[in-house]
Write a protein that holds these residues in place. Structure first.
Motif, mmCIF file in Angstrom:
data_model
loop_
_atom_site.group_PDB
_atom_site.id
_atom_site.type_symbol
_atom_site.label_atom_id
_atom_site.label_comp_id
_atom_site.label_asym_id
_atom_site.label_seq_id
_atom_site.Cartn_x
_atom_site.Cartn_y
_atom_site.Cartn_z
ATOM 1 N N GLY A 84 40.557 13.775 -3.568
ATOM 2 C CA GLY A 84 40.499 15.189 -3.915
ATOM 3 C C GLY A 84 41.017 16.049 -2.790
ATOM 4 N N CYS A 85 41.153 17.315 -3.123
ATOM 5 C CA CYS A 85 41.748 18.265 -2.202
ATOM 6 C C CYS A 85 40.616 19.031 -1.538
ATOM 7 N N ILE A 86 40.512 18.974 -0.203
ATOM 8 C CA ILE A 86 39.363 19.610 0.459
ATOM 9 C C ILE A 86 39.438 21.131 0.427
ATOM 10 N N CYS A 87 40.613 21.698 0.162
ATOM 11 C CA CYS A 87 40.687 23.166 0.167
ATOM 12 C C CYS A 87 39.861 23.762 -0.963
ATOM 13 N N CYS A 88 39.771 23.046 -2.086
ATOM 14 C CA CYS A 88 39.033 23.603 -3.225
ATOM 15 C C CYS A 88 37.741 22.843 -3.504
ATOM 16 N N SER A 89 37.524 21.729 -2.832
ATOM 17 C CA SER A 89 36.270 20.999 -3.059
ATOM 18 C C SER A 89 35.741 20.568 -1.707
ATOM 19 N N ASP B 298 41.114 25.147 -8.393
ATOM 20 C CA ASP B 298 40.785 23.732 -8.466
ATOM 21 C C ASP B 298 42.083 22.958 -8.617
ATOM 22 N N HIS B 299 42.556 22.427 -7.481
ATOM 23 C CA HIS B 299 43.829 21.709 -7.526
ATOM 24 C C HIS B 299 43.740 20.423 -8.337
ATOM 25 N N ALA B 300 42.512 19.922 -8.515
ATOM 26 C CA ALA B 300 42.363 18.711 -9.326
ATOM 27 C C ALA B 300 42.704 18.992 -10.792
ATOM 28 N N VAL C 141 49.056 19.610 -1.922
ATOM 29 C CA VAL C 141 48.891 20.655 -2.934
ATOM 30 C C VAL C 141 47.890 21.713 -2.449
ATOM 31 N N GLY C 142 47.257 21.453 -1.302
ATOM 32 C CA GLY C 142 46.173 22.316 -0.841
ATOM 33 C C GLY C 142 46.643 23.613 -0.211
ATOM 34 N N ASP C 143 45.718 24.567 -0.145
ATOM 35 C CA ASP C 143 45.975 25.843 0.518
ATOM 36 C C ASP C 143 45.420 25.730 1.942
HETATM 37 ZN ZN LIG Z 1 42.698 22.389 -3.179
#
Ligand SMILES: [Zn+2]
Length: 316
Positions: free
Chosen positions: A66-71, A215-217, A100-102
């Motif tokens: 998962g992407c830590i920027c949104c989770s 939510d990038h997921a 894909v993260g911010d």
């Molecule tokens: Zn993210």
């Protein structure tokens, strides 16, 4: 507890899938000087980037699934606490955001945590792809958001574009990147941190939480491919060409039938390359991770495409 003055500087590295983040992290580590904790976030379930980070006088830690920027979940908080508790303390923390993260969403943690000091957010752009990515209806907003609060943009792979495309890329970035500090780089010749100028505290401040968090997921999907066997080189060329356009990125290590050692496969859009693996691990078979848009075909279909490239004597 450490004194407030003993804050650890944090550098966040962002940039879309395939922009060259891992190469840049290696450059930072090679330019040395400080004992760094490197936190690498891969979007997929296998953390390929951490394996591509060269050995250094510090520690590399992985944040997968998962992407830590949104989770910003327990895995990230636990990892960060381990970094903050380490003795002797780390002198620098480098966080590589997912493709894909911010990066700003990660940088905000350094602004909130009293033991950390945000040094800069560095975002990479691939000069040969950035205009197309910004114009892409599916990924354009994600890419644009990555630059909004960068301190420095590295416009990378400038050797791959002619002057007209370069100026197009630069002017598009200047339009979306308020601080307008763009450094041109070519593949393999990345600047060291000291060449980016003095680190000043970021001009941006932490946001209050957004009412509707991203939510990038939901916007992107990952796909993992693991096999014990080896590829046939010719068949792999055909299989890679047949991969669907929704697959934005594929990378990892693989072996070829009748050859020793393993290779690193990198695919960005439809362009792929192979290089010798420097990790020295030879017997891991094939381990690849892909990231695509939400309409990426099912894993079973993608698996079947690559399975056709497996060397028959090595299928397991
Ligand atoms: Zn993210």
């Amino acid at each position: 507890m450490k004194a407030a003055s003993a804050t650890i500087p944090v550098t966040v590295i962002g940039g879309f899938l395939g922009a060259g983040k891992t190469t840049f992290v290696n450059r930072l580590l090679a330019s040395g000087g400080s004992r760094s904790a490197v936190l690498v976030n891969d979007f997929g379930e296998i953390n390929i980037d951490a394996g591509l980070i060269a050995g250094h006088d510090g520690a590399t830690m992985t944040l997968t699934n998962g992407c830590i920027c949104c989770s910003i979940g327990t895995s990230f908080v636990d990892t960060l606490s381990r970094v903050l508790d380490a003795q002797p303390p780390f002198e620098r923390i480098v966080i590589e955001a997912s493709g894909v993260g911010d990066p700003w969403k990660i940088a905000e943690i350094a602004l909130i945590e009293p033991m950390l000091r945000l040094e800069r957010v560095i975002v990479l752009a691939d000069a040969s792809r950035i205009v197309a990515l910004l114009n892409d209806p599916q990924v354009g907003d994600t890419v644009r958001a990555q630059f909004a609060r960068a301190d420095v943009v590295l416009l990378n792979k400038c050797d791959l574009v002619d002057p007209a495309r370069f100026f197009d890329a630069e002017s598009k970035l200047l339009g979306i990147f308020p601080l307008k500090k763009i450094i041109k780089t070519v593949r393999g010749e990345m600047p060291a941190l000291s060449e980016l100028g003095d680190a000043t505290p970021s001009l941006f401040v932490a946001d209050s939480p957004e009412p509707k968090a991203i939510d990038h997921a939901e916007q992107f999907r990952s796909w993992s491919y693991r096999r014990a066997g080896a590829f046939d080189r010719r068949a792999l060329t055909i299989a890679l060409a047949a991969l669907p356009p929704q697959l934005l990125r594929l990378k990892g290590s693989c072996r070829f039938a009748g050859e020793g050692g393993s290779a690193v496969l990198q695919l960005v859009d439809k362009v792929w390359s192979l290089s010798a693996s420097e990790s020295g691990s030879t017997d891991c078979g094939i381990e690849l991770v892909g990231v695509g848009t939400a309409d990426l075909p099912p894993a079973s279909l993608l698996d079947a495409l690559l399975d056709r490239a497996l060397a028959t004597e090595a299928v397991s």
